[in-house]
Design an enzyme around this catalytic site. Structure first.
Site, PDB file in Angstrom:
ATOM      1  N   TYR A  45     -31.212  16.494  29.202  1.00  0.00           N
ATOM      2  CA  TYR A  45     -31.221  16.870  27.789  1.00  0.00           C
ATOM      3  C   TYR A  45     -32.601  17.384  27.405  1.00  0.00           C
ATOM      4  CZ  TYR A  45     -33.741  12.511  26.663  1.00  0.00           C
ATOM      5  OH  TYR A  45     -34.669  11.501  26.591  1.00  0.00           O
ATOM      6  N   CYS A  46     -32.638  18.160  26.331  1.00  0.00           N
ATOM      7  CA  CYS A  46     -33.908  18.635  25.760  1.00  0.00           C
ATOM      8  C   CYS A  46     -33.685  18.832  24.264  1.00  0.00           C
ATOM      9  CB  CYS A  46     -34.394  19.904  26.451  1.00  0.00           C
ATOM     10  SG  CYS A  46     -33.218  21.281  26.423  1.00  0.00           S
ATOM     11  N   THR A  47     -34.563  19.538  23.593  1.00  0.00           N
ATOM     12  CA  THR A  47     -34.496  19.651  22.135  1.00  0.00           C
ATOM     13  C   THR A  47     -33.259  20.397  21.657  1.00  0.00           C
ATOM     14  OG1 THR A  47     -36.914  19.717  22.114  1.00  0.00           O
ATOM     15  CG2 THR A  47     -35.780  20.292  20.065  1.00  0.00           C
TER      16      THR A  47
END
Length: 343
Positions: free
Chosen positions: A198-200
């Protein structure tokens, strides 16, 4: 024809305040082949400037990465313009959880070699062979599976203030630093574990998932829309929220609060705090975490030296900066030796 900003950030802020109109902070990305990036860049600037769009947009031959602010009353016109561009029709828009009319104060559309600095040779692997996109509900199921390895693809200063429970949070300054470190750390689990990332907003995972599949990982997943979209789905569908703290964002807000948990500390006194600031000394501009008490005592600066410089008349500060490059402390993102309680 105007192809650049004519107002300073200060002048723009005054106009926004005077107008008193609601603005929406939005981000989106799209990998696509863009032939003439300069022409495309100018087209975006001319159209979006007329719609009073502000923000930071990167255009490259591999696509577009945009973080911006648009007047709410112009959103439909903005969306219609996106839909008129073939590869951006119905592109997913990540609308900020917390709105701030001052999130961006200039329109910057820049042509870059890549829309995210990943340091990868894209010709060495198939960038379209990506991992499986999952929504918030499926993501929650996956990360409860004991055969899942959950990895935060963001940098240390982002995960420091907020992350998913039980996630691996690499101690890195840049996205490109994390790629080889993660592969090495998980090399023994390429076949027996599910790699969930996951990331922003999703863009870093988009490239990373293809890279890790190329490196031999058999089961690769990524959170669709990143933390921003996850938070929206958790709220809309009344799902269990497995993210704790704040989500770091790359605009003047610097963070969106997801939960009330404060998992970081002031870098100057060690008290619980998760508020990122930039040192008020423009020759430094270091990004770090500072509580209100320290902000008052240090005049919004990271060190006594910067405090002394910031107290000087502005013209004297400019004179001191003349002919000097900005200290590389700006890139250390909270790692400066002047910070006693840095991570």
């Amino acid at each position: 024809m105007q192809l650049y900003n004519t107002l300073s950030a200060k002048e723009r802020a005054a106009l926004i305040e005077e107008a008193g109109k609601e603005r929406l902070t939005i981000s989106f990305y799209k990998y696509a082949h863009i032939g003439n990036t300069s022409l495309f860049r100018d087209h975006l600037f001319i159209t979006w400037d007329q719609l009073e769009v502000l923000g930071r947009i990167y255009v490259a031959t591999e696509g577009i990465n945009a973080q911006l602010s648009v007047p709410a009353e112009n959103f439909n016109a903005f969306k219609a313009h996106l839909d008129s561009i073939t590869f951006l029709e119905n592109v997913r828009l990540n609308i900020a959880i917390e709105q701030d009319n001052m999130s961006f104060l200039k329109l910057k559309v820049k042509v870059r070699n890549k829309i995210v600095a990943d340091g990868l040779n894209d010709n060495a692997f198939d960038v379209t062979n990506k991992g499986v996109h999952v929504n918030a509900e499926k993501f929650n199921e996956l990360i409860e599976d004991p055969n899942t390895v959950l990895v935060d693809m963001r940098n240390h200063y982002e995960s420091e203030i907020g992350h998913f429970k039980n996630a691996i949070t690499p101690d890195v300054d840049t996205f490109r630093d994390s790629l080889d470190i993660i592969e090495n750390d998980l090399k023994d689990h390429k076949e027996d574990k599910k790699l969930v990332m996951y990331c922003t907003g999703g863009i870093r995972c988009e490239k990373a998932s293809a890279y890790y599949k190329h490196k031999g990982f058999k089961n690769v997943y990524q959170l669709e829309g990143g933390i921003i979209e996850y938070t929206r789905q958790v709220t809309d569908k009344n799902l269990e929220n497995k993210f704790i703290g704040k989500n770091f964002v790359f605009d003047h807000r610097r963070g969106e609060r997801i939960t009330d948990d404060v998992i970081a500390n002031c870098h100057q006194c060690g008290d619980p705090c998760d508020t990122h600031v930039n040192c008020a000394n423009e020759a430094c501009h270091l990004l770090f975490i500072q509580c209100k008490k320290c902000a008052e005592e240090m005049d919004n600066c990271c060190s006594s030296e910067c405090k002394e410089i910031h107290a000087l008349p502005y013209e004297k500060q400019k004179e001191l900066r003349r002919g000097k490059t900005v200290s590389n402390k700006i890139f250390k993102k909270g790692r400066s030796e002047v910070l006693k309680y840095k991570k």
